[in-house]
Structure formats: C-alpha cells, structure tokens
Design an enzyme around this catalytic site. Structure first.
Site, short mmCIF file in Angstrom:
data_model
loop_
_atom_site.label_atom_id
_atom_site.label_comp_id
_atom_site.label_asym_id
_atom_site.label_seq_id
_atom_site.Cartn_x
_atom_site.Cartn_y
_atom_site.Cartn_z
N GLU A 44 36.20 45.51 43.59
CA GLU A 44 37.19 45.15 44.90
C GLU A 44 37.35 46.63 45.63
O GLU A 44 37.49 47.60 45.10
CB GLU A 44 38.56 44.76 43.78
CG GLU A 44 39.40 44.66 45.20
CD GLU A 44 40.90 44.41 44.65
OE1 GLU A 44 41.74 43.95 45.09
OE2 GLU A 44 41.14 44.70 43.53
N CYS A 93 40.60 40.69 41.71
CA CYS A 93 41.78 41.29 41.11
C CYS A 93 42.65 40.46 40.19
O CYS A 93 41.83 39.70 39.32
CB CYS A 93 42.97 41.78 42.27
SG CYS A 93 44.42 42.97 41.58
N LYS A 139 39.83 36.08 49.21
CA LYS A 139 40.74 36.18 48.19
C LYS A 139 42.19 35.10 48.62
O LYS A 139 42.55 34.99 49.66
CB LYS A 139 41.42 37.24 47.85
CG LYS A 139 42.47 37.36 46.77
CD LYS A 139 43.16 38.81 46.47
CE LYS A 139 43.67 38.94 45.16
NZ LYS A 139 44.41 40.25 44.68
#
Length: 546
Positions: free
Chosen positions: A310, A420, A370
């Site tokens: 990430e 994440c 995301k």
C-alpha cells in the site's frame, strides 16, 4: 465486592484481548502453551465465562450493564491499544490526548456490549440451553453492530481467537458465527455450573419471570455435555481444529498455481513521506526489486505476479518522473509476469483514491480503488476536523471506490485486491463473488501497518487474513511495508512469511481456487443480514420458551 468484580472483569477483558494474538514470548508446558503471535482460544473462552458469571451474579440490570461494559472496555483497549502509536509517535499528539482518544473509542464501542449484558440479565436464572442461546444471540448482535455502524470497526472480534480451533466452521458461518458458538458455550457452561446443585425441574415447568428469582434448572445441562466434550480438546490443542478442517470435504476446486513475489520495503514511517529521504529511497528500491523479482519469475519459466505494498510510492502517478515510469513499465513489458502496486491516484477535480494499479506484460492496465476507507486516516468524519488538526500526519481526503469491483485477470487467475484493513470485512470481500464467473481465485492484500510500529497489530492482522482465506477458501497473499508479508493458502495455513521490520522479497507459490463456500454465497447477496436474522430468531425462540 463491587471493587473485586471490577478488578476481575478488567483482568478478564485484558485476557480476552491477549487471546487474539499472544504478544509475549512462547510459554509451553506439557505439550500446551501460549505461543508468541498465536491466538489462544482457551483464554478467550475462560475470559468470557468470567463475564457471564459476573452478569448472572449481578444484583440489578444496571449493574449487569456496568460489568459488561467494563469487561468490554478492557478487552477493546487491549485489542487496539496500538492506535496510540500512530497518534503519538507518528502524529505528534500529546500522550494524554492520544491515550484518551483510544480510551474514548473503546468506551463508545463497549456500549453495544453493555446493552447486551443488560438484556441478558433477564435470563440469568433460565435453563443452561436457554442462557447459551440468549447470550450467543445478544453477543453476536453487539459484535455486528460494532462492525457495521458508523463505518464499523470490528477489529478484535472473538471469532479471530478461534481461527484454528473452529476453522472447519469458517466457510459456513464466518467469523461472527464462530464467535456466536464460543459465546454460546461460555453462557451454557456457566449456567450449568451455577445451577448444578439446584433441584431438577421438568422442561415443561421452566418459567422465567421478570424478576428471575426462585428459579432453578439443575438437570438442564445434559444436552450441552456432548458439545463441551468436543469443545475442550479444541481449546487445549487448537491446531486439532485446523487438522479437522483440512480433512473436511473441500468446497472449492483448484485453478492452478501462481508464483508470487511479495515486496516489503520497511521504509520507516516517520521518513516515508519525506521528499529527501523516504520518497527517493522508495522510488529506487521498489524499481530495482521489482526488476529483480521479474527476473526470478522469468527464470522459473512460468508467468507470475509481483506485488508492492500500500502506498509503496507515496506520490500521485503524475508527480513521478516520467523516466521512472518508462523504466518501471518497460521492465514489465519485457517480462512474462504482471505487477500490482499500491499508490494514491487522482486529482483535485475528480478527487483522490487509495488504489492498486496493475499491468500485464502487454501493459494492459488495471485499477482497484479502496472501498472501505479508514476514519481519520482517509477521510474526516463530520465535526471531527479539529481532532485531525491535532495530528501531524499527511492524511488524504479520499473518495471510496465501488463495492465488489472486478478482479485483475492474469495467468488463468482472477486476482482480487483489497487494501489495508479491508480484509477485516469478510462480507464486503464476498461482494465480489456475486458473479461466480468472475469471482476472485486469489486474494491480494496490500497494507502499511508501519503506522503502529512493532506491535501485536501485525500478528492480529495476519490472523484476520487467515480467517478471510478460510471463509472464502481462497489463498491470500499480503505485501506490506513492515509486516506481515505472508502467503496463506485456502485453508488458512501460512505458507511462508518475511520477518517483520526487515527489508526483503518473499517468493511463494499459491494455488488459486474456484467455487463458492456457503459463506461466500450468502454473504455475497445478503451481507450480514443472515447473521442478524438468525440471532433475532434465536432470541425470539428463547423468549417464547421462557
């Protein structure tokens, strides 16, 4: 006595937090022990038994709510205390304010459990089977509320302590169903022990009145005995549960193997965004290591995948030197493998996203944005800008991508990215399985846990990923900045892992899978509503029987 119960419940809550991933050195005794970084289901069950006993012994509904809330406060603070590190060490927030923020978050989330404890108190004198059902239903409703309302933060749900012991149930009922069973057995065990010496009462004469006084059910525990006989060995030797899961009928089929190279840059979090330190290093190291990883895959003679963490490059693509992009993509074009990289994308007009970009050797692009953003990290909730202004962290004002985005098709596999803590939400990952023809065959997580230092958060996140692999029966590969960079197979087993806080590349081969588990089927279409409705139905059934 109040003070004694408070101390016991604080200790029990802390033990439940430790059960998620034991943070200390391994302690073994006679073939059983507490292993560093591993879940300890026995501690979780014992801690919850203490809570149930405290509730049934409470003199009033208000006292039951207080005791449950106190337990939950200690448990939640012990589960995600490492949020303090991001706010204090890297955010520059004063110690009292950072500690207070963690405390207030845990206190707010503990209200769900306090409400469950207050409601459960009504059934404190019911039969063990009834208490087991009611406690499981109320606890599960509290867990789901914590995990979904106000963006949701289900980190530390008790089902994760049973990722090994109840592995066989994961593809059927998911983490919340596993937690419900653990709660049921805690509630039923305590009721059976408390009422053991009471005179027997036939089932048809069991009545619970609002006061709950003068009731006993001494011989109602027998249906629980077979479950407890199976339960205790799994608590003492949790890997027995994994062994059983591996021998259960497989619900998915192989789609072939895929060699993967996972990069872990270990860029210090306080240097990651520095234009003269962290950024130049990341540009150089990740370009070089990507090229070397592609060389290794080319030498093996089979198309593979290289994954970068990430925000591996904490710059927008248009801010990176075009010559860097030319060299980076040029090496992909000359290879026979694909590359995925975590990077922010966007502009001030269209907004920004925390994204994964991917390319095949033909330079066919792929993008994943995301969906589940982090409050205070990727967006600021209304009325909380003042709180963010107190931290010296380069936070992004991101916009979310859509739920259930298409996977990255490569080498006969469908690669499903998540970023994440998105792998904390199994029901959201399952949304990509609505169309079985394009369901992911391999899950790919990119993370940066560097915000939380060398803490138990790394171990906890590994077990979260393992449980997602079990629920969906898909392998999960994780490329992170500081750990846990790991390859996990479709049975939740760790295939290989890089040491935390080191710089390196992990090579692992995973076997893609197709087909749907029962969890994937119902969660893809209905989310967590089946869990909620099952808990409400169980609660209604117990209400009628009493």
């Amino acid at each position: 006595m109040r003070g004694a119960w408070s101390a016991v419940l604080l200790l029990a809550g802390l033990l439940q937090a430790l059960a998620l991933a034991w943070p200390f050195q391994t302690v073994a005794l006679a073939g059983w022990g507490l292993h560093a970084g591993e879940p300890t289901p026995l501690l979780q069950w014992l801690a919850l038994c203490v809570l149930v006993l405290a509730i049934v012994r409470a003199p009033s509904r208000r006292r039951a709510a207080w005791r449950t809330g106190l337990f939950a406060l200690a448990w939640l603070c012990g589960s995600f205390w490492w949020l303090f590190v991001s706010m204090n060490t890297y955010g520059g927030m004063a110690v009292p304010l950072a500690a207070g923020a963690v405390f207030l978050l845990a206190a707010f989330l503990s209200l769900y459990y306090a409400a469950a404890g207050a409601l459960f108190w009504r059934w404190r004198a019911a039969a063990p089977l009834v208490q087991a059902g009611v406690f499981a239903a109320l606890w599960t409703l509290a867990e789901v509320a914590r995990g979904t309302l106000l963006t949701g933060f289900p980190w530390g749900a008790i089902g994760y302590a049973h990722v090994d012991s109840l592995a066989v149930l994961a593809p059927w009922v998911g983490v919340y169903g596993m937690g419900a069973l653990a709660a049921a057995l805690a509630g039923g065990t305590v009721a059976a022990l408390v009422q053991r010496s009471a005179p027997a009462v036939p089932w048809e004469r069991v009545v619970v009145v609002p006061s709950g006084r003068g009731l006993s059910h001494g011989h109602m525990a027998s249906p629980l005995l077979p479950l407890l006989a199976l339960w205790l060995p799994l608590l003492l030797w949790p890997h027995l549960g994994s062994w059983l899961a591996q021998r259960a009928p497989t619900l998915t089929v192989s789609t072939g193997t895929l060699p993967v190279q996972l990069l872990q840059g270990n860029v210090a979090q306080d240097q990651k965004f520095e234009p003269k330190v962290g950024i130049p290093f990341a540009l150089q190291w990740y370009k070089e290591q990507t090229a070397l990883a592609l060389d290794r895959l080319d030498a093996a003679g089979k198309p593979g995948l290289v994954v970068l963490p990430e925000t591996a490059i904490p710059l927008l693509p248009q801010e990176i030197d075009p010559l860097w992009w030319e060299a980076f993509k040029g090496r992909i074009e000359r290879s026979q493998s694909a590359v995925m990289i975590g990077i922010p994308v966007g502009n001030w007009r269209e907004g920004y996203t925390n994204s994964v970009l991917g390319w095949t050797p033909s330079l066919q692009p792929y993008r994943y944005d995301k969906y589940h953003l982090v409050p205070f990290g990727e967006f600021v909730p209304p009325f909380f800008q003042w709180f963010v202004d107190m931290m010296q962290i380069p936070l992004g004002a991101y916009r979310p991508g859509p739920l259930g985005q298409a996977p990255f098709a490569w080498a006969g596999q469908h690669l499903g990215p998540n970023i994440c803590y998105e792998d904390l939400f199994g029901e959201e990952l399952a949304a990509a399985f609505r169309g079985p023809w394009q369901a992911p065959t391999v899950l790919v997580n990119v993370s940066n846990i560097g915000w939380f230092g060398n803490t138990v958060a790394i171990d906890q996140h590994r077990h979260i990923a393992r449980l997602r692999a079990l629920e969906l029966q898909r392998p999960m590969v994780r490329a992170t900045n500081t750990g846990s960079t790991v390859g996990i197979d479709h049975m939740g087993r760790v295939l290989a892992e890089l040491p935390r806080l080191t710089r390196g590349v992990l090579g692992v081969t995973v076997e893609g899978r197709s087909g749907l588990t029962p969890f994937a089927r119902w969660a893809a279409h209905w989310g967590l509503w089946p869990v909620v409705l099952a808990a409400l139905a169980l609660l209604a059934l117990c209400w009628r029987r009493t």
